[in-house]
Motif scaffolding. Structure first.
Motif, PDB file in Angstrom:
ATOM      1  N   VAL A 151       0.838  -1.197   0.000  1.00  7.65           N
ATOM      2  CA  VAL A 151       0.000   0.000   0.000  1.00  7.65           C
ATOM      3  C   VAL A 151       0.873   1.247   0.000  1.00  7.65           C
ATOM      4  N   ILE A 152       0.696   2.102  -1.016  1.00 10.80           N
ATOM      5  CA  ILE A 152       1.408   3.384  -1.052  1.00 10.80           C
ATOM      6  C   ILE A 152       0.836   4.278   0.044  1.00 10.80           C
ATOM      7  N   PRO A 153       1.664   4.818   0.935  1.00 15.13           N
ATOM      8  CA  PRO A 153       1.144   5.602   2.060  1.00 15.13           C
ATOM      9  C   PRO A 153       0.444   6.891   1.619  1.00 15.13           C
ATOM     10  N   LYS A 154      -0.374   7.399   2.485  1.00 19.49           N
ATOM     11  CA  LYS A 154      -1.043   8.674   2.257  1.00 19.49           C
ATOM     12  C   LYS A 154      -0.002   9.768   2.024  1.00 19.49           C
ATOM     13  N   PRO A 211       2.481   0.742   7.079  1.00 23.41           N
ATOM     14  CA  PRO A 211       1.855  -0.572   6.930  1.00 23.41           C
ATOM     15  C   PRO A 211       2.161  -1.186   5.567  1.00 23.41           C
ATOM     16  N   THR A 212       2.449  -2.472   5.564  1.00 11.37           N
ATOM     17  CA  THR A 212       2.783  -3.302   4.392  1.00 11.37           C
ATOM     18  C   THR A 212       4.232  -3.145   3.930  1.00 11.37           C
ATOM     19  N   PHE A 213       5.054  -2.365   4.619  1.00 16.11           N
ATOM     20  CA  PHE A 213       6.418  -2.082   4.171  1.00 16.11           C
ATOM     21  C   PHE A 213       7.428  -3.164   4.542  1.00 16.11           C
ATOM     22  N   GLY A 214       6.962  -4.307   5.086  1.00 16.17           N
ATOM     23  CA  GLY A 214       7.915  -5.342   5.480  1.00 16.17           C
ATOM     24  C   GLY A 214       7.490  -6.755   5.120  1.00 16.17           C
ATOM     25  N   PRO A 215       7.180  -7.033   3.840  1.00 18.49           N
ATOM     26  CA  PRO A 215       6.840  -8.414   3.487  1.00 18.49           C
ATOM     27  C   PRO A 215       8.030  -9.357   3.685  1.00 18.49           C
ATOM     28  N   GLY A 250      17.953   5.330  -7.342  1.00 15.73           N
ATOM     29  CA  GLY A 250      19.232   5.405  -8.034  1.00 15.73           C
ATOM     30  C   GLY A 250      19.126   5.524  -9.539  1.00 15.73           C
ATOM     31  N   MET A 251      17.893   5.446 -10.082  1.00 19.51           N
ATOM     32  CA  MET A 251      17.733   5.524 -11.529  1.00 19.51           C
ATOM     33  C   MET A 251      17.826   6.966 -12.010  1.00 19.51           C
ATOM     34  N   LYS A 252      18.108   7.137 -13.272  1.00 17.37           N
ATOM     35  CA  LYS A 252      18.208   8.471 -13.864  1.00 17.37           C
ATOM     36  C   LYS A 252      17.228   8.562 -15.040  1.00 17.37           C
ATOM     37  N   PRO A 253      16.109   9.261 -14.870  1.00 16.52           N
ATOM     38  CA  PRO A 253      15.647   9.897 -13.634  1.00 16.52           C
ATOM     39  C   PRO A 253      15.122   8.861 -12.642  1.00 16.52           C
ATOM     40  N   PRO A 254      14.952   9.244 -11.372  1.00 13.76           N
ATOM     41  CA  PRO A 254      14.417   8.309 -10.384  1.00 13.76           C
ATOM     42  C   PRO A 254      13.039   7.791 -10.785  1.00 13.76           C
ATOM     43  N   LYS A 255      12.733   6.567 -10.384  1.00 12.32           N
ATOM     44  CA  LYS A 255      11.460   5.925 -10.705  1.00 12.32           C
ATOM     45  C   LYS A 255      10.877   5.371  -9.413  1.00 12.32           C
ATOM     46  N   PHE A 256       9.592   5.603  -9.193  1.00 18.61           N
ATOM     47  CA  PHE A 256       8.977   5.140  -7.955  1.00 18.61           C
ATOM     48  C   PHE A 256       7.699   4.359  -8.241  1.00 18.61           C
ATOM     49  N   LEU A 257       7.234   3.637  -7.226  1.00 14.87           N
ATOM     50  CA  LEU A 257       6.082   2.765  -7.387  1.00 14.87           C
ATOM     51  C   LEU A 257       4.792   3.550  -7.544  1.00 14.87           C
ATOM     52  N   GLN A 304       4.056  -9.303  -5.537  1.00  8.14           N
ATOM     53  CA  GLN A 304       3.235  -8.267  -4.902  1.00  8.14           C
ATOM     54  C   GLN A 304       2.613  -7.320  -5.931  1.00  8.14           C
ATOM     55  N   LYS A 305       1.423  -6.868  -5.590  1.00  8.36           N
ATOM     56  CA  LYS A 305       0.755  -5.823  -6.371  1.00  8.36           C
ATOM     57  C   LYS A 305       0.748  -4.554  -5.528  1.00  8.36           C
ATOM     58  N   VAL A 306       0.953  -3.417  -6.170  1.00  3.11           N
ATOM     59  CA  VAL A 306       0.962  -2.132  -5.496  1.00  3.11           C
ATOM     60  C   VAL A 306      -0.420  -1.489  -5.604  1.00  3.11           C
ATOM     61  N   VAL A 307      -0.953  -1.024  -4.489  1.00  6.01           N
ATOM     62  CA  VAL A 307      -2.263  -0.382  -4.468  1.00  6.01           C
ATOM     63  C   VAL A 307      -2.159   0.972  -3.780  1.00  6.01           C
ATOM     64  N   ALA A 308      -3.111   1.841  -4.076  1.00  4.67           N
ATOM     65  CA  ALA A 308      -3.146   3.179  -3.460  1.00  4.67           C
ATOM     66  C   ALA A 308      -3.747   3.105  -2.059  1.00  4.67           C
ATOM     67  N   TRP A 309      -3.306   3.998  -1.205  1.00  2.00           N
ATOM     68  CA  TRP A 309      -3.907   4.106   0.141  1.00  2.00           C
ATOM     69  C   TRP A 309      -5.330   4.598   0.039  1.00  2.00           C
ATOM     70  N   LYS A 310      -6.220   4.008   0.838  1.00  2.00           N
ATOM     71  CA  LYS A 310      -7.614   4.449   0.876  1.00  2.00           C
ATOM     72  C   LYS A 310      -8.009   4.662   2.324  1.00  2.00           C
TER      73      LYS A 310
END
Length: 282
Positions: free
Chosen positions: A113-116, A176-180, A250-257, A275-281
């Motif tokens: 889950v991507i945090p708020k 939350p969810t940051f430690g699978p 570390g990517m150029k440009p940086p890339k995020f989930l 894992q699948k990435v979902v938005a915070w709700k």
């Protein structure tokens, strides 16, 4: 052995993967993989059990973290020489330690889950150590005898919270969810050389991390010994040991989930996470 915990979140039971890859329910023999059950002496007794005599777990059953919620979830920063280089950081002279929140531990295939308010959620394939018996002031030569096993950790990190909001890194490490963890906790006898394991992570089917534990600056035995000089490690505590290069920062440009992304995470002999990435709700 490959130890697992299976079932609904919060109600997991302990299991062991048999020689045919079938999970066997060992809840009649051990309450959970936590505390003294993880002592290498007690795990050696479990190894002698005839797994074929125990109930098989239905294929496809959810896997939880292979170790119950730890008392301590300790992480090591900038511990791979090639990762330090990609971030432009000077390799540390002593291990950099920080905490992840114990309640961010989850199963290996649960959603991330991507945090708020997050704009910079990132990935990190890591080798995690699980402690099997109380460790305090341990010598490096004895350190691995205190280890119950090893597993995969995807050390999910929010880089803005970590580096741009002041204070310690833990701000970006414990949502939350940051430690699978998992899928398995693999006992040390099944790993020929823990300092020579291939580590990789795929993002949306493309391999972005492709490294090895042989580029760790501080090896597993050193880390257990070092950390035990400052605090007591208890059975079930987790130490996640750093990541090889290829993180989004570390990517150029940086890339995020972003929501909808998928990750496949693996380490030789320790299995894979998906894992699948979902938005915070709210």
């Amino acid at each position: 052995m490959k130890l697992v915990r299976f079932g609904k979140a919060g109600s997991e039971k302990p299991g062991i993967v048999d020689a045919d890859g079938v999970i066997r329910d060992v809840s009649s023999l051990v309450t959970d993989f936590a505390g003294d059950a993880l002592n290498p002496r007690n795990l050696a007794k479990l190894k002698k059990v005839d797994l074929k005599s125990l109930p098989a777990v239905r294929k496809g059953t959810r896997l939880g973290s292979p170790v119950a919620r730890p008392g301590n979830f300790i992480a090591v920063g900038l511990n791979f020489a090639d990762h330090a280089a990609e971030t432009g950081a000077t390799p540390p002279k002593e291990p950099i330690l920080f905490n992840k929140a114990p309640n961010c531990v989850q199963g290996p295939n649960d959603d991330i889950v991507i945090p708020k308010g997050s704009k910079k959620t990132d990935w990190e394939v890591e080798l995690a150590i699980v402690i099997g018996k109380k460790a305090l002031y341990v010598e490096e030569k004895d350190a691995l005898s205190y280890v119950a096993g090893f597993c995969i950790c995807n050390d999910i990190s929010e880089r803005e919270f970590q580096a741009e909001r002041g204070g310690q890194w833990m701000k970006g490490k414990g949502s939350p969810t940051f430690g699978p963890l998992g899928p398995w906790l693999v006992t040390p006898d099944e790993i020929k050389d823990v300092q020579n394991l291939k580590m990789w992570l795929e993002l949306n089917g493309k391999k972005v991390q492709n490294g090895s534990s042989n580029t760790m600056i501080f090896g597993c035995a050193h880390l257990v010994s070092y950390i035990s000089q400052f605090l007591q490690l208890d059975p079930g505590d987790v130490i996640t040991t750093g990541t090889p290069p290829g993180v989004g920062l570390g990517m150029k440009p940086p890339k995020f989930l972003k929501a909808g992304d998928t990750m496949r995470v693996g380490i030789d002999g320790l299995g894979e996470q998906n894992q699948k990435v979902v938005a915070w709700k709210a």
